[in-house]
Design a protein around this motif. Structure first.
Motif, PDB file in Angstrom:
ATOM      1  N   SER A 104       0.816  -1.219   0.000  1.00 27.31           N
ATOM      2  CA  SER A 104       0.000   0.000   0.000  1.00 27.31           C
ATOM      3  C   SER A 104       0.846   1.264   0.000  1.00 27.31           C
ATOM      4  O   SER A 104       0.418   2.304  -0.511  1.00 27.31           O
ATOM      5  CB  SER A 104      -0.951  -0.002   1.198  1.00 27.31           C
ATOM      6  OG  SER A 104      -0.246   0.185   2.418  1.00 27.31           O
ATOM      7  N   LYS A 105       2.034   1.202   0.555  1.00 23.32           N
ATOM      8  CA  LYS A 105       2.897   2.390   0.570  1.00 23.32           C
ATOM      9  C   LYS A 105       3.256   2.799  -0.851  1.00 23.32           C
ATOM     10  O   LYS A 105       3.302   3.983  -1.185  1.00 23.32           O
ATOM     11  CB  LYS A 105       4.162   2.113   1.400  1.00 23.32           C
ATOM     12  CG  LYS A 105       3.884   1.808   2.867  1.00 23.32           C
ATOM     13  CD  LYS A 105       5.163   1.572   3.635  1.00 23.32           C
ATOM     14  CE  LYS A 105       4.890   1.110   5.056  1.00 23.32           C
ATOM     15  NZ  LYS A 105       4.029   2.007   5.827  1.00 23.32           N
ATOM     16  N   ASN A 108      -0.349   3.747  -2.796  1.00 21.44           N
ATOM     17  CA  ASN A 108      -0.912   5.042  -2.417  1.00 21.44           C
ATOM     18  C   ASN A 108      -0.110   6.207  -2.974  1.00 21.44           C
ATOM     19  O   ASN A 108      -0.666   7.254  -3.312  1.00 21.44           O
ATOM     20  CB  ASN A 108      -1.000   5.154  -0.892  1.00 21.44           C
ATOM     21  CG  ASN A 108      -2.002   4.183  -0.298  1.00 21.44           C
ATOM     22  OD1 ASN A 108      -2.963   3.788  -0.961  1.00 21.44           O
ATOM     23  ND2 ASN A 108      -1.784   3.783   0.950  1.00 21.44           N
ATOM     24  N   HIS A 109       1.207   6.011  -3.090  1.00 20.10           N
ATOM     25  CA  HIS A 109       2.057   7.091  -3.604  1.00 20.10           C
ATOM     26  C   HIS A 109       2.035   7.148  -5.122  1.00 20.10           C
ATOM     27  O   HIS A 109       2.052   8.239  -5.705  1.00 20.10           O
ATOM     28  CB  HIS A 109       3.494   6.895  -3.114  1.00 20.10           C
ATOM     29  CG  HIS A 109       4.425   7.996  -3.546  1.00 20.10           C
ATOM     30  ND1 HIS A 109       5.068   8.002  -4.776  1.00 20.10           N
ATOM     31  CD2 HIS A 109       4.804   9.138  -2.913  1.00 20.10           C
ATOM     32  CE1 HIS A 109       5.807   9.087  -4.876  1.00 20.10           C
ATOM     33  NE2 HIS A 109       5.674   9.789  -3.754  1.00 20.10           N
ATOM     34  N   HIS A 128      -6.066   0.029   4.367  1.00 15.68           N
ATOM     35  CA  HIS A 128      -4.708   0.371   3.959  1.00 15.68           C
ATOM     36  C   HIS A 128      -4.603   1.160   2.644  1.00 15.68           C
ATOM     37  O   HIS A 128      -3.606   1.848   2.427  1.00 15.68           O
ATOM     38  CB  HIS A 128      -3.868  -0.907   3.833  1.00 15.68           C
ATOM     39  CG  HIS A 128      -3.679  -1.629   5.129  1.00 15.68           C
ATOM     40  ND1 HIS A 128      -2.877  -1.138   6.135  1.00 15.68           N
ATOM     41  CD2 HIS A 128      -4.207  -2.795   5.586  1.00 15.68           C
ATOM     42  CE1 HIS A 128      -2.909  -1.975   7.164  1.00 15.68           C
ATOM     43  NE2 HIS A 128      -3.700  -2.989   6.850  1.00 15.68           N
ATOM     44  N   ILE A 129      -5.582   1.044   1.771  1.00 15.94           N
ATOM     45  CA  ILE A 129      -5.498   1.725   0.479  1.00 15.94           C
ATOM     46  C   ILE A 129      -6.174   3.091   0.568  1.00 15.94           C
ATOM     47  O   ILE A 129      -7.379   3.193   0.858  1.00 15.94           O
ATOM     48  CB  ILE A 129      -6.143   0.875  -0.640  1.00 15.94           C
ATOM     49  CG1 ILE A 129      -5.448  -0.485  -0.744  1.00 15.94           C
ATOM     50  CG2 ILE A 129      -6.093   1.614  -1.973  1.00 15.94           C
ATOM     51  CD1 ILE A 129      -3.972  -0.424  -1.086  1.00 15.94           C
ATOM     52  N   LYS A 130      -5.410   4.137   0.324  1.00  9.53           N
ATOM     53  CA  LYS A 130      -5.917   5.507   0.438  1.00  9.53           C
ATOM     54  C   LYS A 130      -6.191   6.147  -0.917  1.00  9.53           C
ATOM     55  O   LYS A 130      -6.836   7.197  -0.989  1.00  9.53           O
ATOM     56  CB  LYS A 130      -4.920   6.369   1.229  1.00  9.53           C
ATOM     57  CG  LYS A 130      -4.558   5.814   2.605  1.00  9.53           C
ATOM     58  CD  LYS A 130      -5.794   5.522   3.446  1.00  9.53           C
ATOM     59  CE  LYS A 130      -5.448   4.885   4.778  1.00  9.53           C
ATOM     60  NZ  LYS A 130      -6.651   4.464   5.529  1.00  9.53           N
ATOM     61  N   THR A 131      -5.695   5.563  -1.985  1.00  7.46           N
ATOM     62  CA  THR A 131      -6.033   6.056  -3.313  1.00  7.46           C
ATOM     63  C   THR A 131      -7.444   5.580  -3.660  1.00  7.46           C
ATOM     64  O   THR A 131      -8.055   4.826  -2.900  1.00  7.46           O
ATOM     65  CB  THR A 131      -5.001   5.565  -4.350  1.00  7.46           C
ATOM     66  OG1 THR A 131      -5.224   6.201  -5.596  1.00  7.46           O
ATOM     67  CG2 THR A 131      -5.074   4.050  -4.545  1.00  7.46           C
TER      68      THR A 131
END
Length: 321
Positions: A104-105, A108-109, A128-131
């Motif tokens: 996820s790091k 997401n980036h 965990h997924i922010k996108t």
């Protein structure tokens, strides 16, 4: 992709490419390949292909990333750059939470979106997924129209010496741990007194001895076949005994083929199928097969369809969001 060899991920790539062609969007499958017969298959579908050395992405591209290796490559390349392609990561394996947290790091980036293919990891992904998350299960594009299906049914049943009165229960998949090919063997033994119920087993693999050592008069085993869909059109019921799947293309093919289905009680199967097709164990599976056989249920139009129209609708949502 990494290497193109016509497995689940490769079938998904082909389906995406067919939909993008329908939408008149120029697209390419980018991967290394194992031999020229795969390129011929792509050519037959009018799908464009580039190997990794030929492909040079630019910031106007849209990239669907289907391997962690390529995710790492894109993440490293564009980490410090403001301009980058629109990248979407397609979920393809069952991740432990530890692994998803690590991935996820990068996702997401680097990525504009995460394509979630199964409901069973919903909570973990939301955590965990922010996108942007798109729920887009795998889909299958049927090859044959109704007239072709009838022709296939008549010709293939004749070839396999299957009569019109025979009721064909089909299993397809790799014979390996977790797929439970032994369950259809046991089912065939329990129903051996029903002369018109036959069991069509499609596939091969490490557990082939389970099938090979238990062949009897009510089992038809052509082995591994290239076109499972053709055999679904000679089937009357599909048996899906696997209990651990992310989003099984085999089951989706059977749904799209309008077959009655018997499947075990799992979160995924309950998402894909109506309640009448769900059973808890092999004993209930036997009763359900007999119920459908006695009522001569050979066709069923399912509420959910994961077909070409499903693919077009969901890819449009992603591309034009």
């Amino acid at each position: 992709m990494d290497k193109f060899r016509f497995g689940g991920g490769e079938n998904l790539a082909v389906n995406y490419a067919i939909v993008l062609n329908k939408l008149n969007i120029e697209n390419y499958i980018v991967a290394d390949y194992m031999d020229d017969k795969f390129l011929e298959k792509l050519k037959n579908h009018k799908i464009k292909y580039l190997n990794k050395k030929e492909f040079k992405e630019n910031t106007n591209d849209i990239l669907f990333i289907h391997t962690n290796r390529n995710l790492l490559k894109m993440h490293t390349k564009y980490f410090w750059k403001k301009e980058k392609p629109k990248m979407y990561y397609i979920q393809h394996l069952f991740y432990s939470e530890k692994k998803l947290k690590m991935l996820s790091k990068m996702i997401n980036h680097t990525c504009k979106g995460f394509i979630q293919i199964t409901p069973i990891t919903r909570d973990m992904i939301k955590k965990h997924i922010k996108t942007q998350i798109y729920f887009f299960p795998n889909f299958y594009i049927n090859k044959y129209d109704e007239k072709e299906k009838l022709k296939i049914r008549n010709e293939l049943r004749k070839e396999l010496k299957i009569s019109d009165n025979d009721y064909i229960v089909t299993f397809s998949g790799v014979f390996k741990k977790g797929k439970n090919v032994s369950h259809i063997i046991e089912l065939s033994k329990q129903l051996k007194n029903y002369k018109n119920i036959k069991f069509l087993i499609l596939g091969d693999g490490p557990e082939r001895e389970i099938v090979k050592n238990n062949l009897n008069n009510n089992i038809i085993w052509p082995g591994l076949v290239n076109d499972v869909e053709k055999y679904l059109h000679i089937s009357d019921l599909y048996f899906f005994p696997s209990r651990k799947e992310m989003m099984p293309l085999a089951l989706i093919e059977a749904i799209n083929a309008d077959l009655p289905i018997v499947a075990y009680n799992t979160e995924l199967n309950k998402f894909l199928l109506e309640e009448r097709f769900i059973v808890d164990n092999l004993s209930e599976a036997k009763d359900k097969v007999l119920e459908f056989y006695n009522s001569n249920l050979r066709k069923y139009s399912h509420d959910n369809k994961f077909d070409l129209n499903f693919g077009i609708k969901n890819l449009k949502k992603i591309l034009w969001s």
